[in-house]
Design a protein around this motif. Structure first.
Motif, PDB file in Angstrom:
ATOM      1  N   MET A  43       0.847  -1.172   0.000  1.00 10.50           N
ATOM      2  CA  MET A  43       0.000   0.000   0.000  1.00 10.50           C
ATOM      3  C   MET A  43       0.898   1.242   0.000  1.00 10.50           C
ATOM      4  SD  MET A  43      -2.752   1.447   2.804  1.00 10.50           S
ATOM      5  CE  MET A  43      -3.725  -0.007   2.749  1.00 10.50           C
ATOM      6  N   LEU A  44       0.550   2.205  -0.868  1.00  6.25           N
ATOM      7  CA  LEU A  44       1.270   3.472  -0.886  1.00  6.25           C
ATOM      8  C   LEU A  44       0.863   4.308   0.324  1.00  6.25           C
ATOM      9  CD1 LEU A  44       0.936   4.530  -4.644  1.00  6.25           C
ATOM     10  CD2 LEU A  44       2.936   3.560  -3.498  1.00  6.25           C
ATOM     11  N   ARG A  45       1.774   5.166   0.766  1.00  2.22           N
ATOM     12  CA  ARG A  45       1.482   6.066   1.898  1.00  2.22           C
ATOM     13  C   ARG A  45       1.751   7.495   1.454  1.00  2.22           C
ATOM     14  NH1 ARG A  45       4.940   7.324   6.731  1.00  2.22           N
ATOM     15  NH2 ARG A  45       3.529   8.293   8.219  1.00  2.22           N
ATOM     16  N   ALA A  46       0.696   8.342   1.500  1.00  2.00           N
ATOM     17  CA  ALA A  46       0.807   9.755   1.134  1.00  2.00           C
ATOM     18  C   ALA A  46       0.881  10.577   2.415  1.00  2.00           C
ATOM     19  CB  ALA A  46      -0.382  10.183   0.297  1.00  2.00           C
ATOM     20  N   THR A  47       1.934  11.371   2.545  1.00  3.03           N
ATOM     21  CA  THR A  47       2.154  12.139   3.778  1.00  3.03           C
ATOM     22  C   THR A  47       2.151  13.647   3.554  1.00  3.03           C
ATOM     23  OG1 THR A  47       4.538  11.946   3.477  1.00  3.03           O
ATOM     24  CG2 THR A  47       3.464  10.276   4.871  1.00  3.03           C
ATOM     25  N   GLU A  48       2.027  14.068   2.303  1.00  6.19           N
ATOM     26  CA  GLU A  48       2.023  15.500   1.990  1.00  6.19           C
ATOM     27  C   GLU A  48       0.975  15.788   0.930  1.00  6.19           C
ATOM     28  OE1 GLU A  48       5.816  17.416   1.154  1.00  6.19           O
ATOM     29  OE2 GLU A  48       6.817  15.632   1.973  1.00  6.19           O
ATOM     30  N   VAL A  49       0.510  17.046   0.923  1.00  2.32           N
ATOM     31  CA  VAL A  49      -0.402  17.518  -0.114  1.00  2.32           C
ATOM     32  C   VAL A  49       0.269  18.695  -0.812  1.00  2.32           C
ATOM     33  CG1 VAL A  49      -2.666  18.521  -0.600  1.00  2.32           C
ATOM     34  CG2 VAL A  49      -2.422  16.825   1.227  1.00  2.32           C
ATOM     35  N   ILE A  50       0.294  18.635  -2.132  1.00  2.00           N
ATOM     36  CA  ILE A  50       0.772  19.759  -2.932  1.00  2.00           C
ATOM     37  C   ILE A  50      -0.471  20.446  -3.493  1.00  2.00           C
ATOM     38  CG2 ILE A  50       2.217  20.513  -4.846  1.00  2.00           C
ATOM     39  CD1 ILE A  50       3.624  17.763  -4.659  1.00  2.00           C
ATOM     40  N   SER A  51      -0.634  21.720  -3.164  1.00  2.00           N
ATOM     41  CA  SER A  51      -1.829  22.455  -3.579  1.00  2.00           C
ATOM     42  C   SER A  51      -1.944  22.539  -5.092  1.00  2.00           C
ATOM     43  CB  SER A  51      -1.812  23.864  -3.000  1.00  2.00           C
ATOM     44  OG  SER A  51      -1.878  23.806  -1.599  1.00  2.00           O
ATOM     45  N   ALA A  52      -3.180  22.563  -5.566  1.00  2.00           N
ATOM     46  CA  ALA A  52      -3.441  22.748  -6.993  1.00  2.00           C
ATOM     47  C   ALA A  52      -2.709  23.994  -7.459  1.00  2.00           C
ATOM     48  CB  ALA A  52      -4.941  22.882  -7.232  1.00  2.00           C
ATOM     49  N   GLY A  53      -2.052  23.910  -8.595  1.00  2.00           N
ATOM     50  CA  GLY A  53      -1.269  25.026  -9.112  1.00  2.00           C
ATOM     51  C   GLY A  53       0.164  25.026  -8.606  1.00  2.00           C
ATOM     52  N   GLY A  54       0.460  24.223  -7.583  1.00  2.00           N
ATOM     53  CA  GLY A  54       1.804  24.153  -7.023  1.00  2.00           C
ATOM     54  C   GLY A  54       2.615  22.997  -7.572  1.00  2.00           C
ATOM     55  N   TRP A  55       2.069  22.311  -8.549  1.00  2.00           N
ATOM     56  CA  TRP A  55       2.784  21.210  -9.182  1.00  2.00           C
ATOM     57  C   TRP A  55       2.385  21.166 -10.653  1.00  2.00           C
ATOM     58  CZ3 TRP A  55       0.260  16.607 -10.909  1.00  2.00           C
ATOM     59  CH2 TRP A  55      -1.105  16.541 -10.609  1.00  2.00           C
ATOM     60  N   SER A  56       3.208  20.527 -11.441  1.00  2.00           N
ATOM     61  CA  SER A  56       2.905  20.422 -12.868  1.00  2.00           C
ATOM     62  C   SER A  56       3.298  19.041 -13.356  1.00  2.00           C
ATOM     63  CB  SER A  56       3.649  21.507 -13.650  1.00  2.00           C
ATOM     64  OG  SER A  56       5.042  21.346 -13.502  1.00  2.00           O
ATOM     65  N   GLY A  57       2.929  18.762 -14.566  1.00  2.00           N
ATOM     66  CA  GLY A  57       3.234  17.459 -15.152  1.00  2.00           C
ATOM     67  C   GLY A  57       2.106  16.484 -14.900  1.00  2.00           C
ATOM     68  N   ALA A  58       2.342  15.267 -15.291  1.00  2.00           N
ATOM     69  CA  ALA A  58       1.331  14.218 -15.160  1.00  2.00           C
ATOM     70  C   ALA A  58       1.339  13.641 -13.754  1.00  2.00           C
ATOM     71  CB  ALA A  58       1.597  13.111 -16.176  1.00  2.00           C
ATOM     72  N   SER A  59       0.165  13.229 -13.318  1.00  2.61           N
ATOM     73  CA  SER A  59       0.077  12.501 -12.043  1.00  2.61           C
ATOM     74  C   SER A  59       0.236  11.019 -12.338  1.00  2.61           C
ATOM     75  CB  SER A  59      -1.261  12.778 -11.369  1.00  2.61           C
ATOM     76  OG  SER A  59      -2.324  12.292 -12.160  1.00  2.61           O
ATOM     77  N   ASP A  60       0.531  10.259 -11.292  1.00  2.00           N
ATOM     78  CA  ASP A  60       0.680   8.815 -11.453  1.00  2.00           C
ATOM     79  C   ASP A  60      -0.654   8.083 -11.382  1.00  2.00           C
ATOM     80  OD1 ASP A  60       3.679   8.514 -11.568  1.00  2.00           O
ATOM     81  OD2 ASP A  60       3.462   9.680  -9.722  1.00  2.00           O
ATOM     82  N   ASP A  61      -1.659   8.753 -10.781  1.00  2.00           N
ATOM     83  CA  ASP A  61      -2.982   8.152 -10.619  1.00  2.00           C
ATOM     84  C   ASP A  61      -3.890   9.253 -10.092  1.00  2.00           C
ATOM     85  OD1 ASP A  61      -5.004   6.196 -10.536  1.00  2.00           O
ATOM     86  OD2 ASP A  61      -3.736   4.746  -9.494  1.00  2.00           O
ATOM     87  N   GLU A  62      -5.126   8.918  -9.769  1.00  2.00           N
ATOM     88  CA  GLU A  62      -6.044   9.894  -9.199  1.00  2.00           C
ATOM     89  C   GLU A  62      -7.021   9.223  -8.237  1.00  2.00           C
ATOM     90  OE1 GLU A  62      -9.605  10.129 -12.521  1.00  2.00           O
ATOM     91  OE2 GLU A  62      -8.052  11.654 -12.571  1.00  2.00           O
ATOM     92  N   VAL A  63      -7.546  10.022  -7.319  1.00  2.00           N
ATOM     93  CA  VAL A  63      -8.644   9.590  -6.450  1.00  2.00           C
ATOM     94  C   VAL A  63      -9.791  10.559  -6.677  1.00  2.00           C
ATOM     95  CG1 VAL A  63      -7.292   8.450  -4.656  1.00  2.00           C
ATOM     96  CG2 VAL A  63      -7.748  10.880  -4.464  1.00  2.00           C
ATOM     97  N   VAL A  64     -11.003  10.032  -6.710  1.00  2.00           N
ATOM     98  CA  VAL A  64     -12.200  10.838  -6.906  1.00  2.00           C
ATOM     99  C   VAL A  64     -12.989  10.774  -5.603  1.00  2.00           C
ATOM    100  CG1 VAL A  64     -14.287  11.166  -8.294  1.00  2.00           C
ATOM    101  CG2 VAL A  64     -12.191  10.258  -9.358  1.00  2.00           C
ATOM    102  N   LEU A  65     -13.166  11.951  -4.981  1.00  2.00           N
ATOM    103  CA  LEU A  65     -13.777  12.014  -3.651  1.00  2.00           C
ATOM    104  C   LEU A  65     -14.866  13.073  -3.610  1.00  2.00           C
ATOM    105  CD1 LEU A  65     -10.410  12.125  -1.667  1.00  2.00           C
ATOM    106  CD2 LEU A  65     -11.854  10.109  -2.023  1.00  2.00           C
TER     107      LEU A  65
END
Length: 175
Positions: free
Chosen positions: A1-23
């Motif tokens: 299982m992957l572990r996410a410990t940080e959030v990068i705000s929208a507009g604060g990152w660029s490029g492709a994501s590795d996946d997505e979650v829909v919430l």
């Protein structure tokens, strides 16, 4: 299982994501939760404090993967009015009821509620059912714990300080 410990705000990152979650809106205010990405990967969101995730934010995993946050469509009312003054009046009534509200310039979105739809129509507005992402305003106290009270006088009738009154809906979301 992957572990996410940080959030990068929208507009604060660029490029492709590795996946997505829909919430949906309720599942986007979290500190720790197990999520499943669109491709079926399990991710543990494990933040130091609760945070409201917004459309376009990225969850940064320990292995460097970035998981894009998508806001799910949910049943809402889209409120319009014949002019700006009428829309402001309707917004005031919604705020007076402490309803989460998304401001869209010439429209307002709230969660679907037939009683509120009748109130809006009684005030001269229209309330149209839509399925759309919901991202309401954070409010004046977003980001910090507060006690909401309606006591406008800090002393009781004897001059003794009065303790703040906390409404039943107020909760510390720190963990």
């Amino acid at each position: 299982m992957l572990r996410a410990t940080e959030v990068i705000s929208a507009g604060g990152w660029s490029g492709a994501s590795d996946d997505e979650v829909v919430l949906d809106h309720d599942r986007r205010h979290r500190r720790r939760i197990r999520l499943t990405t669109s491709s079926g990967v399990q991710v543990l969101l494990d933040l130091a404090r609760a945070r409201h995730l917004r459309e376009g934010d990225a969850l940064l995993c320990e292995n460097g993967h970035r998981i894009r946050v998508r806001a799910a469509a949910e049943p809402l009312l889209e409120i319009a009015a014949p002019d700006a003054a009428a829309l402001v009046r309707i917004a005031w009534h919604l705020g007076n009821r402490h309803l989460p509200t998304q401001l869209l310039g010439d429209r307002i979105r709230i969660r679907a509620d037939h009683v509120i739809a009748q109130m809006v129509e009684g005030l001269g507005g229209t309330a149209t059912a839509v399925d759309a992402p919901f991202d309401p305003e954070g409010g004046a106290y977003a980001g910090g714990h507060h006690h909401h009270h309606h006591d406008h006088d800090d002393d009781d009738e004897r001059g003794a300080p009065r303790a703040p009154t906390t409404l039943a809906g107020d909760h510390d979301l720190g963990s």
